[in-house]
Write a protein that holds these residues in place. Structure first.
Motif, PDB file in Angstrom:
ATOM      1  N   ARG A 232       0.834  -1.212   0.000  1.00 57.06           N
ATOM      2  CA  ARG A 232       0.000   0.000   0.000  1.00 57.06           C
ATOM      3  C   ARG A 232       0.869   1.263   0.000  1.00 57.06           C
ATOM      4  NH1 ARG A 232      -2.943  -2.623   3.883  1.00 57.06           N
ATOM      5  NH2 ARG A 232      -2.336  -1.163   5.508  1.00 57.06           N
ATOM      6  N   ALA A 233       2.011   1.184   0.729  1.00 57.09           N
ATOM      7  CA  ALA A 233       2.934   2.334   0.742  1.00 57.09           C
ATOM      8  C   ALA A 233       3.484   2.583  -0.666  1.00 57.09           C
ATOM      9  CB  ALA A 233       4.077   2.074   1.720  1.00 57.09           C
TER      10      ALA A 233
ATOM     11  N   GLU B 239       3.193   2.670   5.920  1.00 55.43           N
ATOM     12  CA  GLU B 239       1.795   2.217   6.065  1.00 55.43           C
ATOM     13  C   GLU B 239       1.724   1.147   7.154  1.00 55.43           C
ATOM     14  OE1 GLU B 239      -1.220   2.941   4.761  1.00 55.43           O
ATOM     15  OE2 GLU B 239      -0.536   4.562   3.429  1.00 55.43           O
TER      16      GLU B 239
END
Ligand code: GH3
Ligand code: MG
Ligand code: MG
Ligand code: MG
Length: 302
Positions: A290-291, A300
């Motif tokens: 996600r980061a 994240e």
């Protein structure tokens, strides 16, 4: 000779057990040995020697043969059942071929006749320290990533299992951070693989120097690093991850005439009681993903 100095230094970190029943001889060699070794333990017969082994785990043993209660070779026989490789030096006044034969059969490393020559004993101890140092170096190499000097994946897994056991016994905390260099392929493509290696080393040094001594930092894969933070809450781990992100973004790697800047993306999570190691790293990996998706150079949380 360099090796000799290194062996001397290494001997100063080792524990030596000296077993001798005659008080005068024991006292005479005690000071001599205490100056060479890191720690000296003495015992007055084989039985005391065995007990001292259980209590102090010596690295090298020096023993007389003829002693009351339990003689030196009986002690060696018992010891070899517990430890097949610990260096043992036997000292004896009796030049009996039978003792020599038994010593060889028991895997005694060196047999010195009494009266013992101090130089000879010192050289023998240095030989033992040398063998132990080489063994230690080989063992350390198997746990270390050659390029970065960090713990390798195998060592990280061993530490992970140890921390998991501790967590389940004492209900402490274990936070996990996985960091991945952003667009690292571009570094290799633009500057070459060796430049990439330099960046990996610099990132590794930056990560390792920004954590506590109890934290564990390792190379998880190609350009991925993992940090295990014992007794650290998720909130605190996020702060650590943010600090690491900023630290890496502010270093410049120098390779030939190029100055190379990189950033890292980080996922943070925890190993919770009852959770598998793989489950926990999968969750941290998802946060890392996600980061990356969110624009890289960010943290994240799982
Ligand atoms: P992202 O931001 O998505 O992580 O992109 P990336 O380019 O970092 O990721 P990708 O997985 O596409 O590429 C990783 C690169 O890391 C590819 C591989 O050749 C390189 N790499 C892995 N190990 C080493 C190494 O030991 N030395 C060097 N120089 N490169 C390595
Ligand atoms: Mg004796
Ligand atoms: Mg990667
Ligand atoms: Mg990457």
């Amino acid at each position: 000779m360099i090796t000799d100095t290194q062996d001397q230094e290494y001997l100063k970190t080792l524990t030596v057990l000296y077993v001798e029943d005659e008080e005068d001889t024991r006292e005479q060699f005690k000071q001599f040995l205490a100056r060479l070794a890191g720690r000296l333990i003495t015992a007055e017969n084989g039985a005391e020697g065995l007990a001292a082994c259980h209590e102090h785990h010596p690295d090298i043993i020096i023993t007389d043969i003829q002693m009351p209660v339990m003689d030196g070779l009986e002690m060696v026989q018992e010891l070899r059942i517990l430890d097949a490789s610990i260096p043992i030096i036997v000292l004896t006044a009796f030049e009996q071929i039978d003792y020599l034969k038994r010593s060889i059969n028991l895997g005694v490393n060196k047999y010195l006749s009494k009266p013992v020559n101090g130089f000879e004993l010192r050289d023998t101890l240095l030989d033992c320290a040398h063998i132990l140092r080489e063994k230690m170096l080989v063992e350390a190499a198997a746990r270390i990533d050659l390029l970065t000097g960090l713990a390798n994946r195998r060592e990280i897994m061993a530490r992970f299992h140890a921390e998991k056991a501790r967590l389940e016994r004492n209900s402490t905390l274990l936070s996990i951070i996985i960091a991945d260099i952003d667009h690292f392929k571009r570094v290799n493509d633009s500057f070459g693989h060796l430049a990439g290696d330099q960046v990996l080393k610099d990132v590794a040094t930056t990560l390792a120097s920004n954590i506590r001594a109890v934290d564990i930092c390792g190379r998880w894969g190609g350009e991925e690093f993992i940090l295990l933070l014992p007794e650290t809450s998720l909130d605190d781990a996020v702060l650590v991850a943010e600090k690491l992100r900023v630290a890496v973004s502010s270093i410049t790697s120098i390779w030939k005439n190029s100055a190379i800047r990189t950033t890292i993306s980080l996922g943070v999570g925890m190993l919770l009681p009852g959770m598998d190691i793989e489950e926990s790293t999968d969750l941290v990996d998802k946060a890392l993903y996600r980061a990356k998706k969110g624009g890289r150079n960010r943290v994240e949380v799982a």
